[in-house]
Design an enzyme around this catalytic site. Structure first.
Site, PDB file in Angstrom:
ATOM      1  N   CYS A 256       7.447   1.801   5.851  1.00 11.02           N
ATOM      2  CA  CYS A 256       6.465   1.940   6.627  1.00 11.02           C
ATOM      3  C   CYS A 256       6.240   3.276   7.045  1.00 11.02           C
ATOM      4  O   CYS A 256       4.986   4.305   6.710  1.00 11.02           O
ATOM      5  CB  CYS A 256       6.317   1.189   7.708  1.00 11.02           C
ATOM      6  SG  CYS A 256       5.875  -0.642   6.964  1.00 11.02           S
TER       7      CYS A 256
ATOM      8  N   THR B  59      -1.579  -2.501   5.715  1.00 13.43           N
ATOM      9  CA  THR B  59      -1.852  -1.165   6.498  1.00 13.43           C
ATOM     10  C   THR B  59      -2.764  -0.301   5.554  1.00 13.43           C
ATOM     11  O   THR B  59      -2.163   0.096   4.314  1.00 13.43           O
ATOM     12  CB  THR B  59      -0.291  -0.460   6.709  1.00 13.43           C
ATOM     13  OG1 THR B  59       0.421  -1.500   7.477  1.00 13.43           O
ATOM     14  CG2 THR B  59      -0.805   0.797   7.432  1.00 13.43           C
TER      15      THR B  59
ATOM     16  N   PHE C 268       2.548  -5.545  12.739  1.00 10.34           N
ATOM     17  CA  PHE C 268       3.385  -4.667  13.655  1.00 10.34           C
ATOM     18  C   PHE C 268       4.926  -5.212  13.370  1.00 10.34           C
ATOM     19  O   PHE C 268       5.571  -4.860  14.110  1.00 10.34           O
ATOM     20  CB  PHE C 268       2.967  -4.665  14.968  1.00 10.34           C
ATOM     21  CG  PHE C 268       1.598  -4.140  15.154  1.00 10.34           C
ATOM     22  CD1 PHE C 268       1.409  -2.678  15.064  1.00 10.34           C
ATOM     23  CD2 PHE C 268       0.482  -4.886  15.206  1.00 10.34           C
ATOM     24  CE1 PHE C 268       0.133  -1.917  15.090  1.00 10.34           C
ATOM     25  CE2 PHE C 268      -0.793  -3.980  15.316  1.00 10.34           C
ATOM     26  CZ  PHE C 268      -0.913  -2.846  15.161  1.00 10.34           C
TER      27      PHE C 268
ATOM     28  N   ARG D 126      13.588   1.297   0.686  1.00  7.61           N
ATOM     29  CA  ARG D 126      12.470   2.111   0.541  1.00  7.61           C
ATOM     30  C   ARG D 126      12.659   3.158   1.383  1.00  7.61           C
ATOM     31  O   ARG D 126      12.769   3.075   2.558  1.00  7.61           O
ATOM     32  CB  ARG D 126      11.110   1.397   0.781  1.00  7.61           C
ATOM     33  CG  ARG D 126      10.912   0.425  -0.242  1.00  7.61           C
ATOM     34  CD  ARG D 126       9.684  -0.225  -0.337  1.00  7.61           C
ATOM     35  NE  ARG D 126       9.708  -1.527   0.740  1.00  7.61           N
ATOM     36  CZ  ARG D 126       8.662  -2.358   0.846  1.00  7.61           C
ATOM     37  NH1 ARG D 126       7.630  -2.316   0.159  1.00  7.61           N
ATOM     38  NH2 ARG D 126       9.072  -3.448   1.703  1.00  7.61           N
TER      39      ARG D 126
ATOM     40  N   ARG E 114       8.785  -5.965  12.517  1.00  7.02           N
ATOM     41  CA  ARG E 114       9.948  -5.045  11.905  1.00  7.02           C
ATOM     42  C   ARG E 114      10.570  -5.804  11.144  1.00  7.02           C
ATOM     43  O   ARG E 114      10.917  -7.115  11.447  1.00  7.02           O
ATOM     44  CB  ARG E 114      10.675  -4.661  13.320  1.00  7.02           C
ATOM     45  CG  ARG E 114      10.066  -3.626  14.142  1.00  7.02           C
ATOM     46  CD  ARG E 114      10.804  -3.608  15.393  1.00  7.02           C
ATOM     47  NE  ARG E 114      11.194  -4.829  16.035  1.00  7.02           N
ATOM     48  CZ  ARG E 114      11.956  -5.199  16.834  1.00  7.02           C
ATOM     49  NH1 ARG E 114      12.727  -4.313  17.568  1.00  7.02           N
ATOM     50  NH2 ARG E 114      11.968  -6.450  17.401  1.00  7.02           N
TER      51      ARG E 114
ATOM     52  N   THR F 162       0.784  -1.269  -0.059  1.00  5.95           N
ATOM     53  CA  THR F 162       0.105   0.004  -0.108  1.00  5.95           C
ATOM     54  C   THR F 162       0.902   1.363   0.054  1.00  5.95           C
ATOM     55  O   THR F 162       0.982   2.171   0.997  1.00  5.95           O
ATOM     56  CB  THR F 162      -0.741  -0.097   1.019  1.00  5.95           C
ATOM     57  OG1 THR F 162      -0.141  -0.184   2.317  1.00  5.95           O
ATOM     58  CG2 THR F 162      -1.914  -1.117   1.028  1.00  5.95           C
TER      59      THR F 162
HETATM   60  P1  NAD Z   1       6.130  -5.891  -0.235  1.00 10.86           P
HETATM   61  O1  NAD Z   1       6.041  -4.901  -1.552  1.00 10.86           O
HETATM   62  O2  NAD Z   1       7.413  -6.469  -0.094  1.00 10.86           O
HETATM   63  O3  NAD Z   1       5.174  -7.042  -0.755  1.00 10.86           O
HETATM   64  C1  NAD Z   1       3.610  -6.952  -1.564  1.00 10.86           C
HETATM   65  C2  NAD Z   1       3.697  -8.187  -2.678  1.00 10.86           C
HETATM   66  O4  NAD Z   1       2.506  -8.290  -3.208  1.00 10.86           O
HETATM   67  C3  NAD Z   1       4.541  -8.161  -3.901  1.00 10.86           C
HETATM   68  O5  NAD Z   1       5.447  -9.451  -3.925  1.00 10.86           O
HETATM   69  C4  NAD Z   1       3.499  -8.084  -4.983  1.00 10.86           C
HETATM   70  O6  NAD Z   1       3.858  -8.843  -6.059  1.00 10.86           O
HETATM   71  C5  NAD Z   1       2.318  -8.767  -4.323  1.00 10.86           C
HETATM   72  N1  NAD Z   1       1.148  -8.386  -4.958  1.00 10.86           N
HETATM   73  C6  NAD Z   1       0.503  -7.041  -5.359  1.00 10.86           C
HETATM   74  N2  NAD Z   1      -0.935  -7.411  -5.769  1.00 10.86           N
HETATM   75  C7  NAD Z   1      -1.101  -8.769  -5.924  1.00 10.86           C
HETATM   76  C8  NAD Z   1      -2.111  -9.657  -6.108  1.00 10.86           C
HETATM   77  N3  NAD Z   1      -3.341  -8.872  -6.801  1.00 10.86           N
HETATM   78  N4  NAD Z   1      -2.095 -10.726  -5.919  1.00 10.86           N
HETATM   79  C9  NAD Z   1      -1.072 -11.454  -5.460  1.00 10.86           C
HETATM   80  N5  NAD Z   1       0.096 -10.692  -5.178  1.00 10.86           N
HETATM   81  C10 NAD Z   1       0.178  -9.179  -5.123  1.00 10.86           C
HETATM   82  O7  NAD Z   1       5.097  -5.453   0.719  1.00 10.86           O
HETATM   83  P2  NAD Z   1       5.501  -5.453   2.321  1.00 10.86           P
HETATM   84  O8  NAD Z   1       6.399  -4.674   2.705  1.00 10.86           O
HETATM   85  O9  NAD Z   1       5.191  -6.953   2.485  1.00 10.86           O
HETATM   86  O10 NAD Z   1       4.085  -4.776   2.741  1.00 10.86           O
HETATM   87  C11 NAD Z   1       2.787  -5.235   2.719  1.00 10.86           C
HETATM   88  C12 NAD Z   1       1.721  -4.495   3.610  1.00 10.86           C
HETATM   89  O11 NAD Z   1       2.114  -4.716   4.932  1.00 10.86           O
HETATM   90  C13 NAD Z   1       1.831  -2.828   3.298  1.00 10.86           C
HETATM   91  O12 NAD Z   1       0.583  -2.486   3.203  1.00 10.86           O
HETATM   92  C14 NAD Z   1       2.638  -2.233   4.588  1.00 10.86           C
HETATM   93  O13 NAD Z   1       2.485  -1.120   4.798  1.00 10.86           O
HETATM   94  C15 NAD Z   1       2.279  -3.404   5.641  1.00 10.86           C
HETATM   95  N6  NAD Z   1       3.408  -3.650   6.622  1.00 10.86           N
HETATM   96  C16 NAD Z   1       4.665  -3.868   6.172  1.00 10.86           C
HETATM   97  C17 NAD Z   1       5.662  -3.927   6.995  1.00 10.86           C
HETATM   98  C18 NAD Z   1       7.135  -3.934   6.724  1.00 10.86           C
HETATM   99  O14 NAD Z   1       8.043  -4.072   7.452  1.00 10.86           O
HETATM  100  N7  NAD Z   1       7.514  -4.514   5.457  1.00 10.86           N
HETATM  101  C19 NAD Z   1       5.393  -4.089   8.342  1.00 10.86           C
HETATM  102  C20 NAD Z   1       4.129  -3.996   8.667  1.00 10.86           C
HETATM  103  C21 NAD Z   1       3.028  -3.691   7.837  1.00 10.86           C
END
Ligand code: NAD
Length: 434
Positions: A263, A122, A152, A332, A154, A86
């Site tokens: 994030c 998120t 949540f 990022r 990290r 997101t």
């Molecule tokens: P990311 O970009 O690493 O992974 C997202 C994945 O989703 C990608 O592999 C993408 O190819 C896949 N995807 C997108 N659309 C899709 C679909 N329609 N079908 C199947 N796969 C699809 O993202 P992330 O860092 O894992 O974050 C995901 C969410 O979790 C975000 O909202 C983020 O804010 C939240 N979050 C992230 C963290 C963190 O530390 N990275 C911690 C807490 C919350």
């Protein structure tokens, strides 16, 4: 329980592997062919300590599978988690929900009766309502629930955070969803991680409020660090002095080059947008965002000032650490991007090294000489600057550094060193808030 995880990024892959490790049957789905190919070949597409063993163990046990095909994964599933990205929407900082809504549209015609769709990404308040509307449009007679279960964890400590969370937040508007989620998380709640159950909207807002509060703590100590430099105090003393007060707490009081990562920057911006949409001003968070943006670039100027200020064209600086924090390859919104940019804008050449982030860094930072190790980066440079707190930079060989650098100047943006030690080796030492 049978679980489908949509998105195999940092959150989806870690959550999927941990759920499988609890004993659930998990299928992880992603649209990215290269990620699924890698996972099927036993490779992990991201760097996260311990994840390779956890994935291998659960694939071997037959509890964890990967596919590109949602239709293959969904039949018979109890819960579908959405863990897609997101990011900030280009232009206005609003959370870009297109991946979440696309996932909802794709799953809608395939969902089994009684399924709980759980949003783990998120997302702003009200997104669950829209996901529910999208599914209802395609499947008007289906019995299903939509819940919120913000994550949540990290990066860098993701498995431990997932398995031993301070709390699990669950936002539900019906009892069936609560029962299913309580069952999924039972292995954790048995170990005394509290399950905090609330409304869906409450859970959606809790995630943003948590990140905004943590970002505020960082912004706060960074500004206090600047004041410490001006008044001749040591921010580490001040942080300890306030942090031992249990109402404040001692964590997240380490000054540095500003927060970054996947994030805090995007989530604080998205929360501001929610505040605007609902005409509920969030002045404190506005200030935090502005202060942090300013800070990241000002760290580049701090290095230029340490070099003597003014025009430092033609100088070379060794940048140690590029990722937004240690133990991840995630670039990022890393503060290193702004630091390097500020140096380059001042005509300074940058040599850089990061233990895990070089491949990702090459995609976002240009015109840098990428080096094999910290000492190669320092060779012939006019200063070394520590940007990320990797363990590999905590015990550098100061004598060797002194031989390699043109001038013995160490700018430590993470306060990893003792001033006395560094100065004893003949260095000029510039740190943060001391
Ligand atoms: P990311 O970009 O690493 O992974 C997202 C994945 O989703 C990608 O592999 C993408 O190819 C896949 N995807 C997108 N659309 C899709 C679909 N329609 N079908 C199947 N796969 C699809 O993202 P992330 O860092 O894992 O974050 C995901 C969410 O979790 C975000 O909202 C983020 O804010 C939240 N979050 C992230 C963290 C963190 O530390 N990275 C911690 C807490 C919350």
């Amino acid at each position: 329980m049978r679980i489908v995880m949509i998105g195999t990024g940092y959150v989806g892959l870690v959550s999927g592997a941990c759920f499988a490790d609890f004993g659930h049957e998990v299928v992880c789905v992603d649209k990215d062919q290269s990620k699924i190919d890698a996972l099927l070949a036993g490779e992990i597409p991201i760097f996260e300590p311990g994840l390779d063993e956890l994935v291998a163990k659960n694939v071997e046990a037959g509890r964890l599978a990967f596919t590109l095909d949602l239709a293959e994964a969904l039949p018979g599933t109890d819960a579908v988690f959405i863990a897609v990205g997101t990011p900030s929407r280009r232009g206005d900082g609003h959370a870009d929900l297109s991946y979440v809504y696309a996932a909802a549209e794709e799953m809608a015609p395939l969902l089994p009766e009684g399924v709980v769709v759980v949003d783990k990404s998120t997302v702003p308040v009200g997104t669950g309502d829209e996901v529910e509307r999208i599914i209802r449009e395609t499947a008007p007679d289906l019995e299903f629930s939509v819940a919120s279960n913000p994550e949540f964890l990290r990066e860098g400590a993701a498995i431990d955070d997932f398995k031993r969370p301070d709390r699990v937040v669950i936002g539900v508007n019906d009892e069936h969803a609560e029962r299913v989620l309580a069952e999924i998380y039972r292995p954790l709640t048995r170990n005394e991680s509290p399950l905090v159950v609330m409304s869906r909207r409450g859970a959606e807002l809790t995630k943003y409020a948590a990140n905004a509060f943590l970002a505020t703590k960082i912004g706060f100590i960074n500004e206090i660090a600047d004041l410490c430099e001006k008044v001749g105090a040591d921010v580490r003393d001040v942080a300890k002095g306030i942090g031992l007060d249990s109402r404040i707490g001692n964590r997240f009081l380490m000054p540095g080059p500003g927060y970054g990562g996947s994030c805090f920057p995007k989530d604080t911006l998205a929360l501001l947008k929610t505040g605007q949409d609902y005409e509920s001003p969030l002045r404190i968070i506005e200030s935090v965002v502005a202060s942090n943006d300013q800070r990241k670039r000002s760290m580049g100027r701090k290095v230029i000032n340490a070099l003597g200020g003014g025009d430092q064209h033609g100088k070379t600086v060794a940048v140690l650490g590029l990722t937004f924090k240690a133990n991840t390859d995630d670039m990022r919104d890393s503060p290193a991007i702004s630091v390097v940019q500020a140096l380059q804008d001042g005509g300074i050449h940058v040599k850089a090294y990061d233990p895990e982030g070089m491949e990702q860094a090459k995609k976002v930072i240009d015109k840098v000489t990428y080096c094999e190790g910290p000492y190669e980066a320092m060779e012939g440079a006019d200063a070394a600057v520590i940007v990320t707190e990797w363990d590999a930079f905590r015990a550098l060989d100061l004598d060797r550094m002194k031989d390699l650098l043109k001038t013995p100047l160490l700018v430590d943006l993470r306060n990893l060193y003792s001033r006395t030690d560094v100065e004893r080796h003949g260095f000029e030492y510039v740190a943060v808030g001391r």
